[in-house]
Design an enzyme around this catalytic site. Structure first.
Site, PDB file in Angstrom:
ATOM      1  N   ASP A  70       0.877  -1.163   0.000  1.00 47.04           N
ATOM      2  CA  ASP A  70       0.000   0.000   0.000  1.00 47.04           C
ATOM      3  C   ASP A  70       0.918   1.218   0.000  1.00 47.04           C
ATOM      4  O   ASP A  70       1.645   1.458   0.962  1.00 47.04           O
ATOM      5  CB  ASP A  70      -0.885  -0.007   1.246  1.00 47.04           C
ATOM      6  CG  ASP A  70      -1.900   1.120   1.248  1.00 47.04           C
ATOM      7  OD1 ASP A  70      -1.669   2.135   0.557  1.00 47.04           O
ATOM      8  OD2 ASP A  70      -2.920   1.001   1.962  1.00 47.04           O
ATOM      9  N   SER A 156      -0.138  12.315 -17.820  1.00 39.52           N
ATOM     10  CA  SER A 156      -1.132  12.431 -18.890  1.00 39.52           C
ATOM     11  C   SER A 156      -1.159  13.856 -19.401  1.00 39.52           C
ATOM     12  O   SER A 156      -0.578  14.768 -18.799  1.00 39.52           O
ATOM     13  CB  SER A 156      -2.529  12.028 -18.395  1.00 39.52           C
ATOM     14  OG  SER A 156      -3.197  13.119 -17.797  1.00 39.52           O
ATOM     15  N   TYR A 168      -7.414  16.169 -10.528  1.00 38.61           N
ATOM     16  CA  TYR A 168      -6.719  15.317 -11.498  1.00 38.61           C
ATOM     17  C   TYR A 168      -5.647  16.123 -12.222  1.00 38.61           C
ATOM     18  O   TYR A 168      -4.496  15.694 -12.344  1.00 38.61           O
ATOM     19  CB  TYR A 168      -7.716  14.736 -12.506  1.00 38.61           C
ATOM     20  CG  TYR A 168      -7.077  13.863 -13.568  1.00 38.61           C
ATOM     21  CD1 TYR A 168      -6.882  12.500 -13.347  1.00 38.61           C
ATOM     22  CD2 TYR A 168      -6.648  14.402 -14.775  1.00 38.61           C
ATOM     23  CE1 TYR A 168      -6.281  11.698 -14.310  1.00 38.61           C
ATOM     24  CE2 TYR A 168      -6.048  13.613 -15.743  1.00 38.61           C
ATOM     25  CZ  TYR A 168      -5.868  12.266 -15.506  1.00 38.61           C
ATOM     26  OH  TYR A 168      -5.259  11.488 -16.466  1.00 38.61           O
ATOM     27  N   LYS A 172      -1.527  15.571 -12.094  1.00 40.08           N
ATOM     28  CA  LYS A 172      -0.701  15.249 -13.257  1.00 40.08           C
ATOM     29  C   LYS A 172       0.324  16.348 -13.541  1.00 40.08           C
ATOM     30  O   LYS A 172       1.458  16.062 -13.953  1.00 40.08           O
ATOM     31  CB  LYS A 172      -1.577  15.007 -14.488  1.00 40.08           C
ATOM     32  CG  LYS A 172      -2.452  13.767 -14.371  1.00 40.08           C
ATOM     33  CD  LYS A 172      -1.633  12.520 -14.043  1.00 40.08           C
ATOM     34  CE  LYS A 172      -2.489  11.266 -13.993  1.00 40.08           C
ATOM     35  NZ  LYS A 172      -1.713  10.062 -13.597  1.00 40.08           N
ATOM     36  N   THR A 203      -8.336  -0.203 -20.282  1.00 40.78           N
ATOM     37  CA  THR A 203      -8.094  -0.943 -19.054  1.00 40.78           C
ATOM     38  C   THR A 203      -9.313  -1.781 -18.675  1.00 40.78           C
ATOM     39  O   THR A 203     -10.395  -1.630 -19.247  1.00 40.78           O
ATOM     40  CB  THR A 203      -7.792   0.022 -17.897  1.00 40.78           C
ATOM     41  OG1 THR A 203      -8.959   0.837 -17.659  1.00 40.78           O
ATOM     42  CG2 THR A 203      -6.594   0.912 -18.212  1.00 40.78           C
TER      43      THR A 203
END
Length: 287
Positions: A70, A156, A168, A172, A203
């Site tokens: 983890d 990304s 997000y 990134k 995916t």
């Protein structure tokens, strides 16, 4: 199977499934010893475990070594690299890929003020901080490698333009800044740091969420972003081939500090996806 990475030791974080799995498989297919991390040790709603991925890596000609980890637990991360050091004495390739995609999926394309504050922690702690922590423990081992190695961070185009939501994009952008600044400090030691931008990747999570149209086309509906035809998406192994090509390139330092798309890397190195195609997802490239 090729032998481009024979004798090389690699760590791929977050490799139970998805992009991480594709990367681990291609590094194994190129002959590497691959330590792959993840939390999934038993099958759940989404197919894939670190043990199953490791077995596939070995079947492809590499050596797959699953390590339950983890990445929110720094002690476990430190233990991972201590094990690599004890087993091999050095590390050649680190791929920072771990990202809680299933956990953040319900938050995509929602205004930041409607999200729980925990969304920030989920993206920044796991998708950015964990990359930093793994790199901290990896570099001392990379300095002991016979030849200069590489740290490859999966990022990304969200680093360069709005994508999905605020956290997000910030995450990134942070990954790419991490890459750029690590490159400055690592270059004197001959170690490259590169960000890789995949396009839309097919995916397990994406395929589970997709629907089939009346015309028989698999599409993914993303609220606020539209419907995307996933039949033309990259496979996880296409991303893996991009990473393997970089890792095997003796001139990988020419990429250090930069972000490269999988499509551009395919053009440069001449690889295709597993079906022989060369996906070219339209993504925004950095100016």
């Amino acid at each position: 199977m090729s032998s481009l990475l024979a004798g090389k030791v690699a760590v791929v974080t977050g490799a139970s499934r998805g992009v991480g799995k594709g990367i681990a498989l291609e590094l194994g297919a190129a002959g590497a010893v691959v330590y792959l991390t993840g939390r999934t040790v038993t099958e759940g709603p989404l197919a894939g475990t670190i043990t199953a991925t490791a077995e596939e890596v070995t079947a492809l000609g590499g050596v797959g070594i699953p390590v339950e980890c983890d990445h929110r637990d720094d002690g476990k991360v430190e233990a991972l690299f201590a094990r690599v050091g004890a087993d091999h004495g050095h590390l050649d390739v680190l791929v920072n890929n771990v990202f809680s995609a299933p956990d953040i999926a319900p938050w995509l394309n929602r205004p930041f003020w409607t999200l729980p504050v925990a969304a920030w922690d989920q993206v920044i702690d796991i998708g950015l901080r964990s990359h930093y922590v793994a790199s901290v423990f990896a570099v001392p081992l990379m300095l002991k490698a016979p030849r200069p190695g590489s740290i490859i961070n999966i990022s990304s185009s969200g680093a360069a333009g709005y994508s999905h939501n605020v956290v997000y994009g910030v995450g990134k952008a942070g990954v790419d800044k991490l890459t750029a600044d690590m490159a400055v400090e690592l270059k004197p030691h001959g170690i490259a740091a590169v960000s890789v931008w995949p396009g839309l990747v097919r995916t397990e999570l994406l395929e589970t969420a997709a629907r089939v149209t009346e015309e028989g086309v698999s599409v993914l509906d993303i609220p606020g972003a539209g419907a995307f035809d996933i039949s033309r998406a990259e496979s996880p192994r296409f991303v893996g081939r991009a990473v393997a090509a970089l890792a095997a390139d003796p001139d990988v330092l020419s990429y250090t500090g930069k972000a490269a798309t999988t499509a551009k890397l395919a053009e440069t190195y001449g690889f295709t996806d597993v079906d022989g195609s060369r996906p070219h997802t339209n993504i925004r490239e950095r100016d």
